[in-house]
Design a protein around this motif. Structure first.
Motif, PDB file in Angstrom:
ATOM      1  N   PHE A 133       0.914  -0.809   0.541  1.00  0.00           N
ATOM      2  CA  PHE A 133      -0.263   0.148  -0.301  1.00  0.00           C
ATOM      3  C   PHE A 133       0.438   1.235   0.434  1.00  0.00           C
ATOM      4  CE2 PHE A 133      -2.510  -3.407   1.892  1.00  0.00           C
ATOM      5  CZ  PHE A 133      -4.027  -3.640   1.736  1.00  0.00           C
ATOM      6  N   ALA A 134       1.819   0.948   0.536  1.00  0.00           N
ATOM      7  CA  ALA A 134       3.113   2.241   0.676  1.00  0.00           C
ATOM      8  C   ALA A 134       4.312   2.205   0.125  1.00  0.00           C
ATOM      9  CB  ALA A 134       2.792   2.753   2.285  1.00  0.00           C
ATOM     10  N   SER A 135       4.240   1.388  -1.329  1.00  0.00           N
ATOM     11  CA  SER A 135       5.757   1.625  -1.449  1.00  0.00           C
ATOM     12  C   SER A 135       5.862   2.339  -2.757  1.00  0.00           C
ATOM     13  CB  SER A 135       6.048  -0.077  -1.735  1.00  0.00           C
ATOM     14  OG  SER A 135       5.085  -0.409  -2.677  1.00  0.00           O
ATOM     15  N   GLY A 136       7.365   2.227  -3.278  1.00  0.00           N
ATOM     16  CA  GLY A 136       8.182   2.890  -4.674  1.00  0.00           C
ATOM     17  C   GLY A 136       8.731   2.212  -5.333  1.00  0.00           C
ATOM     18  N   PRO A 137       8.647   2.505  -6.521  1.00  0.00           N
ATOM     19  CA  PRO A 137       9.729   1.423  -7.333  1.00  0.00           C
ATOM     20  C   PRO A 137      11.265   1.489  -6.466  1.00  0.00           C
ATOM     21  CG  PRO A 137       8.937   3.731  -8.495  1.00  0.00           C
ATOM     22  CD  PRO A 137       8.523   3.843  -7.213  1.00  0.00           C
ATOM     23  N   GLN A 138      11.108   2.236  -5.976  1.00  0.00           N
ATOM     24  CA  GLN A 138      13.148   1.720  -5.625  1.00  0.00           C
ATOM     25  C   GLN A 138      13.282   0.066  -4.398  1.00  0.00           C
ATOM     26  OE1 GLN A 138      10.613   3.963  -4.057  1.00  0.00           O
ATOM     27  NE2 GLN A 138      10.671   4.250  -2.026  1.00  0.00           N
ATOM     28  N   VAL A 140      11.058  -2.509  -5.651  1.00  0.00           N
ATOM     29  CA  VAL A 140      11.569  -3.645  -6.058  1.00  0.00           C
ATOM     30  C   VAL A 140      12.061  -4.321  -5.270  1.00  0.00           C
ATOM     31  CG1 VAL A 140      11.497  -4.599  -8.141  1.00  0.00           C
ATOM     32  CG2 VAL A 140      10.060  -2.125  -8.058  1.00  0.00           C
ATOM     33  N   GLU A 141      14.214  -4.267  -5.149  1.00  0.00           N
ATOM     34  CA  GLU A 141      14.917  -4.937  -5.379  1.00  0.00           C
ATOM     35  C   GLU A 141      14.606  -5.303  -3.697  1.00  0.00           C
ATOM     36  OE1 GLU A 141      17.064  -5.434  -6.349  1.00  0.00           O
ATOM     37  OE2 GLU A 141      16.514  -3.837  -8.054  1.00  0.00           O
ATOM     38  N   LEU A 142      13.882  -4.894  -3.075  1.00  0.00           N
ATOM     39  CA  LEU A 142      13.741  -5.389  -1.308  1.00  0.00           C
ATOM     40  C   LEU A 142      12.416  -6.695  -1.747  1.00  0.00           C
ATOM     41  CD1 LEU A 142      12.004  -3.139   2.075  1.00  0.00           C
ATOM     42  CD2 LEU A 142      11.189  -5.342   1.139  1.00  0.00           C
ATOM     43  N   PHE A 143      11.548  -6.173  -2.613  1.00  0.00           N
ATOM     44  CA  PHE A 143      11.128  -7.213  -3.043  1.00  0.00           C
ATOM     45  C   PHE A 143      11.580  -8.295  -3.427  1.00  0.00           C
ATOM     46  CE2 PHE A 143       7.442  -3.277  -2.899  1.00  0.00           C
ATOM     47  CZ  PHE A 143       7.226  -4.193  -2.012  1.00  0.00           C
ATOM     48  N   ALA A 144      12.779  -8.311  -4.207  1.00  0.00           N
ATOM     49  CA  ALA A 144      13.509  -9.479  -4.432  1.00  0.00           C
ATOM     50  C   ALA A 144      14.326  -9.930  -3.918  1.00  0.00           C
ATOM     51  CB  ALA A 144      14.088  -8.596  -5.381  1.00  0.00           C
ATOM     52  N   ARG A 145      14.679  -9.720  -2.335  1.00  0.00           N
ATOM     53  CA  ARG A 145      14.364  -9.826  -1.245  1.00  0.00           C
ATOM     54  C   ARG A 145      13.601 -10.785  -0.667  1.00  0.00           C
ATOM     55  NH1 ARG A 145      15.277  -8.666   3.960  1.00  0.00           N
ATOM     56  NH2 ARG A 145      15.655  -5.734   3.040  1.00  0.00           N
ATOM     57  N   THR A 146      12.486 -10.406  -0.631  1.00  0.00           N
ATOM     58  CA  THR A 146      11.853 -10.965   0.096  1.00  0.00           C
ATOM     59  C   THR A 146      10.880 -11.877  -0.806  1.00  0.00           C
ATOM     60  OG1 THR A 146      10.029  -9.128  -0.280  1.00  0.00           O
ATOM     61  CG2 THR A 146      10.634  -8.616   1.460  1.00  0.00           C
ATOM     62  N   ALA A 147      10.985 -12.221  -1.843  1.00  0.00           N
ATOM     63  CA  ALA A 147      10.458 -13.099  -2.488  1.00  0.00           C
ATOM     64  C   ALA A 147      11.196 -14.369  -2.859  1.00  0.00           C
ATOM     65  CB  ALA A 147      10.637 -12.823  -4.502  1.00  0.00           C
ATOM     66  N   ALA A 148      12.792 -14.567  -1.931  1.00  0.00           N
ATOM     67  CA  ALA A 148      12.991 -15.967  -2.102  1.00  0.00           C
ATOM     68  C   ALA A 148      13.107 -16.294  -0.644  1.00  0.00           C
ATOM     69  CB  ALA A 148      14.689 -14.965  -2.338  1.00  0.00           C
ATOM     70  N   ASP A 149      12.265 -15.078   0.533  1.00  0.00           N
ATOM     71  CA  ASP A 149      12.378 -15.846   1.887  1.00  0.00           C
ATOM     72  C   ASP A 149      11.352 -17.202   2.311  1.00  0.00           C
ATOM     73  OD1 ASP A 149      11.457 -13.725   5.035  1.00  0.00           O
ATOM     74  OD2 ASP A 149      10.746 -15.739   4.335  1.00  0.00           O
ATOM     75  N   GLU A 150      12.297 -17.447   3.435  1.00  0.00           N
ATOM     76  CA  GLU A 150      11.999 -19.584   3.689  1.00  0.00           C
ATOM     77  C   GLU A 150      10.263 -18.724   3.780  1.00  0.00           C
ATOM     78  OE1 GLU A 150      14.450 -19.742   6.998  1.00  0.00           O
ATOM     79  OE2 GLU A 150      12.404 -18.504   8.830  1.00  0.00           O
ATOM     80  N   LEU A 162       3.910  -7.089  -5.096  1.00  0.00           N
ATOM     81  CA  LEU A 162       4.691  -6.824  -6.788  1.00  0.00           C
ATOM     82  C   LEU A 162       3.380  -6.323  -7.616  1.00  0.00           C
ATOM     83  CD1 LEU A 162       7.428  -9.088  -6.537  1.00  0.00           C
ATOM     84  CD2 LEU A 162       7.309  -7.388  -6.820  1.00  0.00           C
ATOM     85  N   GLY A 163       2.223  -6.845  -7.306  1.00  0.00           N
ATOM     86  CA  GLY A 163       1.725  -6.279  -7.783  1.00  0.00           C
ATOM     87  C   GLY A 163       1.080  -4.996  -8.057  1.00  0.00           C
ATOM     88  N   SER A 164       1.383  -3.994  -6.777  1.00  0.00           N
ATOM     89  CA  SER A 164       0.529  -2.812  -7.431  1.00  0.00           C
ATOM     90  C   SER A 164       2.362  -1.893  -8.432  1.00  0.00           C
ATOM     91  CB  SER A 164       0.673  -1.499  -6.122  1.00  0.00           C
ATOM     92  OG  SER A 164       2.409  -2.490  -6.006  1.00  0.00           O
ATOM     93  N   HIS A 165       3.131  -2.554  -8.734  1.00  0.00           N
ATOM     94  CA  HIS A 165       3.971  -2.095  -9.497  1.00  0.00           C
ATOM     95  C   HIS A 165       4.311  -2.411 -11.073  1.00  0.00           C
ATOM     96  CE1 HIS A 165       5.369   0.823  -5.991  1.00  0.00           C
ATOM     97  NE2 HIS A 165       5.461  -0.464  -5.376  1.00  0.00           N
ATOM     98  N   ALA A 166       3.681  -4.031 -11.499  1.00  0.00           N
ATOM     99  CA  ALA A 166       3.840  -4.925 -12.182  1.00  0.00           C
ATOM    100  C   ALA A 166       3.227  -4.148 -13.731  1.00  0.00           C
ATOM    101  CB  ALA A 166       2.669  -6.080 -11.944  1.00  0.00           C
TER     102      ALA A 166
END
Length: 233
Positions: A133-138, A140-150, A162-166
């Motif tokens: 709800f409150a992220s920006g393009p910057q 996406v690198e953080l989401f790249a990390r959380t996409a690999a979370d255990e 990620l859907g809000s930026h796709a």
């Protein structure tokens, strides 16, 4: 009756084995609008007691009081409360926090970022969900990390965020396509839903590969998302 007395009365009502719901709701609304910040510590303590007791009706009313009194400063407490599973759908609680997100996106982001680093997977998932709800393009690198979370819950929340930026960021689409190969069906479903909403036709081929997925829910969402991504002639 003072505001402190009104709070005591509300808490007494919520402890009753047969509470007066209408009176409780009306009193909570009055307290939320009273503007007495001296009540905040007592309200936070009452919220913790409701969570410990597993009382979601009390949690929701007290959370509403806290949100009304403390505005965006209530978000860290409310988000942590949302991470506590009491077995309900959390609709009322989440309505409170989403309303605060809409009014105070900067505060939402500030509350979310520490949660993303928490050792508890449920808190990380809440943090990632909030960033949706409150992220920006910057981010996406953080989401790249959380996409690999255990944790699959965190990866699923990442798909939603990620859907809000796709629609505007190619890397967000790339990350969602990668999540289509996630071992957990729900994460694949979350990624499919986000890609379908993105309207990015380049994801269509990857989405179609899940039409033969072993999970029925994934197969159903693959059809839905492919339909949304198929260009109409």
């Amino acid at each position: 009756m003072t505001s402190a007395e009104s709070l005591d009365h509300l808490l007494a009502l919520l402890l009753d084995v047969d509470p007066d719901f209408d009176e409780s709701i009306a009193l909570a609304d009055e307290l939320a609008a009273c503007g007495d910040l001296s009540l905040v510590p007592a309200v936070e303590a009452a919220l913790e007691e409701a969570l410990a007791a597993g009382e979601f009706f009390a949690r929701d009313l007290i959370a509403g009081v806290l949100a009304g009194l403390n505005g965006p400063d209530a978000l860290p407490v409310l988000l942590r409360a949302s991470a506590r599973d009491l077995g309900d759908d959390q609709d009322s609680l989440l309505a409170e926090v989403v309303d605060l997100f809409a009014q105070y996106p900067g505060a939402a982001r500030a509350a979310a970022l520490p949660l993303v680093e928490e050792p508890d997977a449920r808190l990380r998932a809440v943090g990632v969900w909030t960033l949706g709800f409150a992220s920006g393009p910057q981010d996406v690198e953080l989401f790249a990390r959380t996409a690999a979370d255990e944790s699959g819950e965190v990866r699923g929340a990442t798909a939603g965020a990620l859907g809000s930026h796709a629609a505007g960021l190619p890397k967000a689409v790339d990350l969602l396509i990668a999540l289509l190969a996630d071992p957990e069906p729900q994460v694949r479903i979350d990624a499919l839903a986000a890609l379908g909403e993105s309207r990015q036709a380049r994801a269509l081929q990857a989405v179609r590969t899940l039409a033969e997925d072993p999970d029925e829910g994934v197969r159903r969402w693959a059809v839905i998302s492919a339909d949304r991504l198929t260009p109409y002639q």
